[in-house]
Design an enzyme around this catalytic site. Sequence first.
Site, PDB file in Angstrom:
ATOM      1  N   CYS A 269      52.133 118.439 -31.581  1.00  0.00           N
ATOM      2  CA  CYS A 269      52.140 119.632 -30.729  1.00  0.00           C
ATOM      3  C   CYS A 269      51.595 119.406 -29.322  1.00  0.00           C
ATOM      4  O   CYS A 269      52.286 119.681 -28.345  1.00  0.00           O
ATOM      5  CB  CYS A 269      51.353 120.734 -31.414  1.00  0.00           C
ATOM      6  SG  CYS A 269      52.142 121.282 -32.936  1.00  0.00           S
ATOM      7  N   LYS A 272      53.832 117.289 -26.786  1.00  0.00           N
ATOM      8  CA  LYS A 272      55.141 117.876 -26.454  1.00  0.00           C
ATOM      9  C   LYS A 272      54.979 119.215 -25.742  1.00  0.00           C
ATOM     10  O   LYS A 272      55.787 119.566 -24.878  1.00  0.00           O
ATOM     11  CB  LYS A 272      56.011 118.012 -27.708  1.00  0.00           C
ATOM     12  CG  LYS A 272      55.783 119.263 -28.529  1.00  0.00           C
ATOM     13  CD  LYS A 272      56.845 119.464 -29.589  1.00  0.00           C
ATOM     14  CE  LYS A 272      56.436 120.486 -30.633  1.00  0.00           C
ATOM     15  NZ  LYS A 272      56.227 121.850 -30.173  1.00  0.00           N
ATOM     16  N   ARG A 332      53.360 111.840 -36.226  1.00  0.00           N
ATOM     17  CA  ARG A 332      54.100 112.208 -35.016  1.00  0.00           C
ATOM     18  C   ARG A 332      53.211 112.062 -33.778  1.00  0.00           C
ATOM     19  O   ARG A 332      52.122 112.614 -33.710  1.00  0.00           O
ATOM     20  CB  ARG A 332      54.646 113.644 -35.127  1.00  0.00           C
ATOM     21  CG  ARG A 332      55.839 113.731 -36.058  1.00  0.00           C
ATOM     22  CD  ARG A 332      56.321 115.157 -36.227  1.00  0.00           C
ATOM     23  NE  ARG A 332      55.397 115.936 -37.032  1.00  0.00           N
ATOM     24  CZ  ARG A 332      55.530 117.246 -37.248  1.00  0.00           C
ATOM     25  NH1 ARG A 332      56.545 117.906 -36.725  1.00  0.00           N
ATOM     26  NH2 ARG A 332      54.661 117.876 -38.000  1.00  0.00           N
TER      27      ARG A 332
HETATM   28  N1  LIG Z   1      52.420 121.065 -36.980  1.00  0.00           N
HETATM   29  C1  LIG Z   1      51.537 121.970 -36.589  1.00  0.00           C
HETATM   30  O1  LIG Z   1      50.334 121.843 -36.816  1.00  0.00           O
HETATM   31  C2  LIG Z   1      51.979 123.195 -35.845  1.00  0.00           C
HETATM   32  C3  LIG Z   1      51.075 124.253 -35.664  1.00  0.00           C
HETATM   33  C4  LIG Z   1      51.489 125.399 -34.963  1.00  0.00           C
HETATM   34  C5  LIG Z   1      52.785 125.500 -34.472  1.00  0.00           C
HETATM   35  N2  LIG Z   1      53.643 124.441 -34.673  1.00  0.00           N
HETATM   36  C6  LIG Z   1      55.024 124.637 -34.218  1.00  0.00           C
HETATM   37  O2  LIG Z   1      55.736 125.074 -35.386  1.00  0.00           O
HETATM   38  C7  LIG Z   1      57.061 124.524 -35.405  1.00  0.00           C
HETATM   39  C8  LIG Z   1      57.262 123.712 -36.667  1.00  0.00           C
HETATM   40  O3  LIG Z   1      56.421 122.586 -36.638  1.00  0.00           O
HETATM   41  P1  LIG Z   1      56.252 121.651 -37.925  1.00  0.00           P
HETATM   42  O4  LIG Z   1      55.238 120.620 -37.557  1.00  0.00           O
HETATM   43  O5  LIG Z   1      56.003 122.486 -39.122  1.00  0.00           O
HETATM   44  O6  LIG Z   1      57.732 121.020 -38.001  1.00  0.00           O
HETATM   45  P2  LIG Z   1      58.380 120.099 -39.130  1.00  0.00           P
HETATM   46  O7  LIG Z   1      59.348 119.228 -38.451  1.00  0.00           O
HETATM   47  O8  LIG Z   1      57.307 119.500 -39.994  1.00  0.00           O
HETATM   48  O9  LIG Z   1      59.174 121.134 -40.060  1.00  0.00           O
HETATM   49  C9  LIG Z   1      60.334 121.770 -39.680  1.00  0.00           C
HETATM   50  C10 LIG Z   1      61.200 121.967 -40.917  1.00  0.00           C
HETATM   51  O10 LIG Z   1      62.336 122.735 -40.553  1.00  0.00           O
HETATM   52  C11 LIG Z   1      63.427 122.282 -41.318  1.00  0.00           C
HETATM   53  N3  LIG Z   1      64.679 122.730 -40.738  1.00  0.00           N
HETATM   54  C12 LIG Z   1      65.355 122.249 -39.674  1.00  0.00           C
HETATM   55  N4  LIG Z   1      66.476 122.951 -39.470  1.00  0.00           N
HETATM   56  C13 LIG Z   1      66.520 123.901 -40.426  1.00  0.00           C
HETATM   57  C14 LIG Z   1      67.418 124.932 -40.745  1.00  0.00           C
HETATM   58  N5  LIG Z   1      68.529 125.144 -40.037  1.00  0.00           N
HETATM   59  N6  LIG Z   1      67.127 125.726 -41.804  1.00  0.00           N
HETATM   60  C15 LIG Z   1      66.013 125.543 -42.533  1.00  0.00           C
HETATM   61  N7  LIG Z   1      65.128 124.585 -42.277  1.00  0.00           N
HETATM   62  C16 LIG Z   1      65.376 123.766 -41.245  1.00  0.00           C
HETATM   63  C17 LIG Z   1      63.241 120.786 -41.358  1.00  0.00           C
HETATM   64  O11 LIG Z   1      63.964 120.175 -42.406  1.00  0.00           O
HETATM   65  C18 LIG Z   1      61.730 120.686 -41.546  1.00  0.00           C
HETATM   66  O12 LIG Z   1      61.383 120.640 -42.915  1.00  0.00           O
HETATM   67  C19 LIG Z   1      57.171 123.731 -34.094  1.00  0.00           C
HETATM   68  O13 LIG Z   1      57.710 124.571 -33.116  1.00  0.00           O
HETATM   69  C20 LIG Z   1      55.744 123.384 -33.745  1.00  0.00           C
HETATM   70  O14 LIG Z   1      55.577 123.189 -32.358  1.00  0.00           O
HETATM   71  C21 LIG Z   1      53.293 123.320 -35.356  1.00  0.00           C
HETATM   72  O1  LIG Z   2      37.786 117.012 -30.011  1.00  0.00           O
HETATM   73  C1  LIG Z   2      38.934 116.617 -30.221  1.00  0.00           C
HETATM   74  C2  LIG Z   2      39.859 117.347 -30.987  1.00  0.00           C
HETATM   75  C3  LIG Z   2      41.141 116.829 -31.144  1.00  0.00           C
HETATM   76  N1  LIG Z   2      41.469 115.648 -30.577  1.00  0.00           N
HETATM   77  C4  LIG Z   2      42.816 115.121 -30.742  1.00  0.00           C
HETATM   78  O2  LIG Z   2      43.750 116.092 -30.327  1.00  0.00           O
HETATM   79  C5  LIG Z   2      44.948 115.952 -31.079  1.00  0.00           C
HETATM   80  C6  LIG Z   2      45.353 117.274 -31.701  1.00  0.00           C
HETATM   81  O3  LIG Z   2      44.374 117.666 -32.665  1.00  0.00           O
HETATM   82  P1  LIG Z   2      44.360 119.133 -33.296  1.00  0.00           P
HETATM   83  O4  LIG Z   2      44.534 120.122 -32.236  1.00  0.00           O
HETATM   84  O5  LIG Z   2      43.162 119.237 -34.164  1.00  0.00           O
HETATM   85  O6  LIG Z   2      45.644 119.026 -34.258  1.00  0.00           O
HETATM   86  P2  LIG Z   2      47.042 119.785 -34.388  1.00  0.00           P
HETATM   87  O7  LIG Z   2      47.249 119.984 -35.840  1.00  0.00           O
HETATM   88  O8  LIG Z   2      48.070 119.052 -33.588  1.00  0.00           O
HETATM   89  O9  LIG Z   2      46.824 121.257 -33.755  1.00  0.00           O
HETATM   90  C7  LIG Z   2      47.190 121.603 -32.411  1.00  0.00           C
HETATM   91  O10 LIG Z   2      48.558 121.871 -32.310  1.00  0.00           O
HETATM   92  C8  LIG Z   2      49.010 122.902 -33.213  1.00  0.00           C
HETATM   93  C9  LIG Z   2      50.513 122.983 -33.015  1.00  0.00           C
HETATM   94  O11 LIG Z   2      50.898 123.785 -31.961  1.00  0.00           O
HETATM   95  C10 LIG Z   2      48.291 124.209 -32.873  1.00  0.00           C
HETATM   96  O12 LIG Z   2      48.699 125.214 -33.783  1.00  0.00           O
HETATM   97  C11 LIG Z   2      46.787 124.020 -32.949  1.00  0.00           C
HETATM   98  O13 LIG Z   2      46.162 125.235 -32.541  1.00  0.00           O
HETATM   99  C12 LIG Z   2      46.406 122.862 -32.032  1.00  0.00           C
HETATM  100  O14 LIG Z   2      44.994 122.595 -32.148  1.00  0.00           O
HETATM  101  C13 LIG Z   2      44.660 114.870 -32.142  1.00  0.00           C
HETATM  102  O15 LIG Z   2      45.180 113.642 -31.660  1.00  0.00           O
HETATM  103  C14 LIG Z   2      43.161 114.817 -32.199  1.00  0.00           C
HETATM  104  O16 LIG Z   2      42.669 113.565 -32.607  1.00  0.00           O
HETATM  105  C15 LIG Z   2      40.571 114.934 -29.838  1.00  0.00           C
HETATM  106  O17 LIG Z   2      40.892 113.864 -29.323  1.00  0.00           O
HETATM  107  N2  LIG Z   2      39.315 115.438 -29.668  1.00  0.00           N
END
Ligand SMILES: NC(=O)c1ccc[n+]([C@@H]2O[C@H](COP(=O)([O-])OP(=O)(O)OC[C@H]3O[C@@H](n4cnc5c(N)ncnc54)[C@H](O)[C@@H]3O)[C@@H](O)[C@H]2O)c1
Ligand SMILES: O=c1ccn([C@@H]2O[C@H](COP(=O)(O)OP(=O)(O)O[C@H]3O[C@H](CO)[C@@H](O)[C@H](O)[C@H]3O)[C@@H](O)[C@H]2O)c(=O)[nH]1
Length: 439
Positions: A269, A272, A332
Amino acid sequence: MARISVFGIGYVGVVSAACLAKDGHTVIAVDVDPGKIKSINDGLSPIVENGLDALIAEVVAAGKLTATNDVQYAIDNSDASFVAVGTPSAPDGSVGLTYVEGVCRNIGAALANKSSFHSVIIRSTIVPGSCEATCIPVLEKASGKVAGTDFGMGYYPEFLRESTAIEDYYDPGLIVFGALDKKTGDFLTALNTGLNCKIHVVDLRTAEMVKYTSNTWRAVKVTFANEIGNIAKASGLDGQTVMEILCSDEKVAMSKYFMRPGFAFGGSCLPKDVRALRYLANSTGTNAHLLNAVIEANEAQIQRAEAMVEASGAAKVGFVGISFKPGTDDLRESPLAELAARLIAKGVEVGIYDPYVFEAYAANNSTAGRGNDVIPDLKDRMVEDLDHLIGDSGAILVGNFYKNTVGSLEKAAQTRPVLDLTRMKRDMVSEGQYQGICW
Ligand SMILES: NC(=O)c1ccc[n+]([C@@H]2O[C@H](COP(=O)([O-])OP(=O)(O)OC[C@H]3O[C@@H](n4cnc5c(N)ncnc54)[C@H](O)[C@@H]3O)[C@@H](O)[C@H]2O)c1
Ligand SMILES: O=c1ccn([C@@H]2O[C@H](COP(=O)(O)OP(=O)(O)O[C@H]3O[C@H](CO)[C@@H](O)[C@H](O)[C@H]3O)[C@@H](O)[C@H]2O)c(=O)[nH]1
């Protein structure tokens, strides 16, 4: 209790689906990946995430969570859909909306066959204006219906962090959403009532912008802390001590999170989302000096670690941690994976201890090695036993903190270089074979 379908069983979708089911809602998870659908229906988590195995086993056994690839079935048997598909960077750094568009098209086609009201709520991270310019037109075209009138529309960003995802779900720092219609707004308000957090109800665009603001702020904080750490170390000071003292000033509402000097930020996240916001800024003619600097400084922190490894002269390096942070199998945009790949390209041998990534491979998860597109033969480099890795390596690079590794790593520092990017022990500072990145 509501009937909810969750589209995208990724890191966000699977956690929200499981937690919604735990809260008593009836949840249908939808994905295109048969491996993930099978995992869920077998009562197994498709990803490695603290507490998720037990939660999924419980809610699937209780009949509250099922998974399918049948979009029409999911729409017909739910009253609201959450969209949590990925939004990876497009090659130019802008937000990639391909999956969001695809799923909106599928949902729209199913809505065309449904007569009762249904809300579509986007949870994926998308830049301001994306709901209005992309999601709504695609849904309206595919359904032949009007958003806000014939079907509900909302944007409700997710803020959970991987590795603490369930904890964050129940104890959020921020709740914000926008809704085009009252029904969707009321549904989201009811869903969040009872959590110890203010609910901000705004327009769709503001909600979209808040999500980027949150992630970019975190990236800025990490970069600032790292730079202070680098400068402090060069002045013979302990960067983490300096930042801890700064963060003790709670009068200006200073949160200590993301303010701990160490290695580069990464993950699916922060990188990107900073790129996408910078792209948006450029496209509106706004100079994003700070965001440019954040990206540049974060890259420099990877180079700094690379220089530490080179200075050790080791031909074989053992990595402790390879995922983007401890507690997850997700690779990732892991800066550790990037560092390992650069070393491998230079002829350095790299072995890896990472219990979470190891577990994903051992469990044969369809997502094992998720996000690794830089390390060749990752699976073969994984080592289950840390002492074996230490014995086999000329230098050890501590990338992620795992409590059970500290004793062995401390001992290892007596016999070979130990390069610490995370600070395995608070009282250790650079001395002899032990080198901390900012302390
Ligand atoms: N990873 C995080 O911690 C986090 C936290 C907050 C917000 N986000 C945001 O949430 C979104 C999802 O992130 P993620 O890390 O869970 O992604 P991910 O890639 O792990 O999961 C996405 C899923 O969607 C599925 N998919 C794709 N096309 C589809 C379709 N047409 N129908 C049904 N399923 C389909 C994929 O197969 C995959 O399993 C992103 O926009 C990301 O920026 C991620
Ligand atoms: O004090 C810190 C905390 C985090 N990190 C790094 O920052 C990156 C992101 O960490 P973290 O934010 O804990 O993980 P994510 O699961 O990617 O969560 C972020 O990205 C998500 C996807 O959008 C959001 O939902 C969350 O709020 C946001 O914290 C990682 O490489 C960590 O190692 C540091 O270097 N120092």
